[in-house]
Write a protein that holds these residues in place. Structure first.
Motif, PDB file in Angstrom:
ATOM      1  N   UNK A  78     -26.616 104.424  16.727  1.00 12.32           N
ATOM      2  CA  UNK A  78     -25.708 104.410  15.529  1.00 12.32           C
ATOM      3  C   UNK A  78     -24.425 103.779  16.006  1.00 12.32           C
ATOM      4  N   UNK A  79     -23.819 103.986  16.933  1.00 12.57           N
ATOM      5  CA  UNK A  79     -22.348 103.381  17.190  1.00 12.57           C
ATOM      6  C   UNK A  79     -22.310 101.978  17.562  1.00 12.57           C
ATOM      7  N   UNK A  80     -23.250 101.596  18.528  1.00 13.31           N
ATOM      8  CA  UNK A  80     -23.366 100.223  18.856  1.00 13.31           C
ATOM      9  C   UNK A  80     -24.892  99.859  18.982  1.00 13.31           C
ATOM     10  N   UNK A  81     -25.480  99.506  17.755  1.00 10.67           N
ATOM     11  CA  UNK A  81     -26.901  98.831  17.607  1.00 10.67           C
ATOM     12  C   UNK A  81     -26.992  97.664  18.151  1.00 10.67           C
ATOM     13  N   UNK A  82     -25.921  96.934  18.163  1.00 14.70           N
ATOM     14  CA  UNK A  82     -26.022  95.247  18.760  1.00 14.70           C
ATOM     15  C   UNK A  82     -26.184  95.243  20.215  1.00 14.70           C
ATOM     16  N   UNK A  83     -25.409  96.203  20.808  1.00 15.24           N
ATOM     17  CA  UNK A  83     -25.559  96.429  22.452  1.00 15.24           C
ATOM     18  C   UNK A  83     -26.980  97.221  22.788  1.00 15.24           C
ATOM     19  N   UNK A  84     -27.397  97.969  22.104  1.00 18.99           N
ATOM     20  CA  UNK A  84     -28.733  98.462  22.241  1.00 18.99           C
ATOM     21  C   UNK A  84     -30.023  97.285  22.033  1.00 18.99           C
ATOM     22  N   UNK A  85     -29.762  96.506  21.129  1.00 18.45           N
ATOM     23  CA  UNK A  85     -30.823  95.602  20.862  1.00 18.45           C
ATOM     24  C   UNK A  85     -30.564  94.326  22.112  1.00 18.45           C
TER      25      UNK A  85
END
Length: 430
Positions: free
Chosen positions: A8-15
């Motif tokens: 939730x906090x950093x979806x871009x980093x996860x992807x």
């Protein structure tokens, strides 16, 4: 398993991390499911608040004799009770869907892991020993004259089918000696605790170390529901399953020698000759349970423990760090040790040492309480082969082979063979 809060906090980093593993972005799907689940929870809570308020008013309406209001409020309480149950059920179903989705997503590589798609992009970080020069064409292990009497694939096929072996005589003794030597080295010099565990486990344990649900076809399940372990990583890591561990006991360093079972579902046509890839084999496994602060130091230490086995056996090897696209499902970083096999004229993997962070601990709900108190945190887990016994046997036989078909054995094994130093060309220890 992944922390939904971090997504939730950093979806871009996860992807972006998933992209390094060659996977498409998944945060939109995850967050949409999470939002729907949280919406149902909020609706259930709102209905609960309305039910509580109406319940309080029911008594007041009855006390003042307002029958109509009393009946309306009673109907409202019943209606809200049904709505609460429905929303909680829906939230539970969505929660399970979210959990199932997260269970199928691999761990995220550390920033230090090199980019790449497959084994061709792995990076060598060091090399030890020089491959021996031969004045004859070195044979593969199963072709060495002294090995042939003690490595019986024909009888194994009659007993069990393909990808099994029967070891006999001197070869069987060398195989046993290797396992004993490895255990002693890890216990006496590396400070690991020797452990003996079952090879049958309940399904929850396979889920805990991420063999399930995604890789069920790679393992064997009994009719009664037990699973045969693919490695004692499963049992050793799950010793803390569901526990709140005392931080003072960390790191917990364990080693075990066990039979291992793998269906090799995705390896059709690979390494079909000899005993390099078998359905049943033995490994001496290493597992460490530690915390976030010491996890990477523990990974370097465990890698050295595995390397020390190869050095003691006088086997040339190289250590590589796997690229993001070649790592196993549960790893954040993996070092592979590849031993030199002169019969194949190449280095082949004999150990993988992986740091998993808290990925497995979230699946196992294994935590520790920090020193000085505070909120419990997930433990961090590591595992590594120290070593695969059958592959070590192959390496010892191929690197020690002589022109007459005998095999000179490394000095480290001599005490475990009652002073015998070689396998003769007739397959007898001498």
């Amino acid at each position: 398993m992944h922390d939904i809060r971090a997504i939730r906090e950093n979806p871009e980093a996860f992807d972006a991390a998933l992209a390094r593993r060659g996977l498409d972005a998944m945060s939109p799907q995850i967050l949409a499911l999470d939002a729907e689940r949280r919406s149902r929870i909020a609706e259930a809570e709102a209905a609960q608040a309305e039910q509580n308020s109406a319940s309080k008013e029911v008594g007041a309406a009855k006390a003042r004799g307002d029958d109509a209001e009393f009946e309306r409020l009673r109907a409202l309480v019943a209606e809200k009770k049904g709505a609460i149950a429905q929303k909680q059920t829906e939230a539970g179903e969505l929660d399970q869907q979210l959990r199932d989705l997260l269970m199928g997503i691999p761990n995220l590589p550390l920033d230090s892991v090199p980019d790449g798609a497959d084994e061709d992009d792995n990076v060598e970080i060091r090399r030890w020993g020089e491959p021996r020069g031969f004045d004859f064409a070195p044979a593969e292990h199963f072709e060495i004259a002294g090995v042939i009497p003690g490595m019986d694939f024909e009888t194994a096929a009659k007993l069990s089918g393909s990808r099994f072996v029967v070891l006999k005589g001197g070869v069987a003794r060398i195989h046993r000696a290797l396992a004993q030597f490895m255990l002693d080295l890890h216990v006496e010099e590396h400070g690991l605790q020797e452990t003996w565990c079952p090879v049958l486990v309940v399904e929850e344990m396979m889920v805990g170390t991420s063999q399930l649900p995604k890789f069920g076809e790679d393992s064997y399940q009994t009719r009664e529901g037990w699973w045969l372990i693919p490695t004692s990583e499963v049992t050793l890591t799950n010793t803390v399953h569901g526990d709140l561990v005392d931080h003072a006991t960390l790191p917990r360093r364990m080693t075990a020698h066990s039979q291992c079972f793998r269906s090799e579902a995705g390896s059709a046509g690979r390494d079909t000759s000899g005993m390099l890839r078998q359905h049943q084999f033995e490994k001496v496994e290493m597992v460490s349970i530690t915390d976030a602060v010491t996890g990477l130091d523990e990974h370097a230490r465990m890698t050295r423990c595995a390397e020390a086995v190869l050095e003691a056996l006088e086997l040339p090897y190289r250590t590589v760090v796997l690229c993001a696209g070649d790592m196993g499902f549960g790893a954040r970083i993996t070092h592979d040790l590849e031993v030199w096999l002169p019969g194949q004229d190449k280095y082949r993997e004999i150990s993988s040492v992986s740091y998993c962070g808290d990925f497995q601990a979230r699946r196992m709900n294994a935590r520790y309480r920090p020193e000085g108190g505070g909120k419990p945190e997930f433990v961090h887990a590591l595992n590594g082969s120290g070593l695969a016994v059958g592959r070590a046997l192959i390496a010892v036989l191929e690197n020690g082979q002589q022109a007459d078909g005998s095999v000179e054995l490394p000095a480290a094994l001599h005490p475990y063979l009652r002073g015998k130093t070689r396998l003769t060309s007739e397959g007898v220890l001498a």
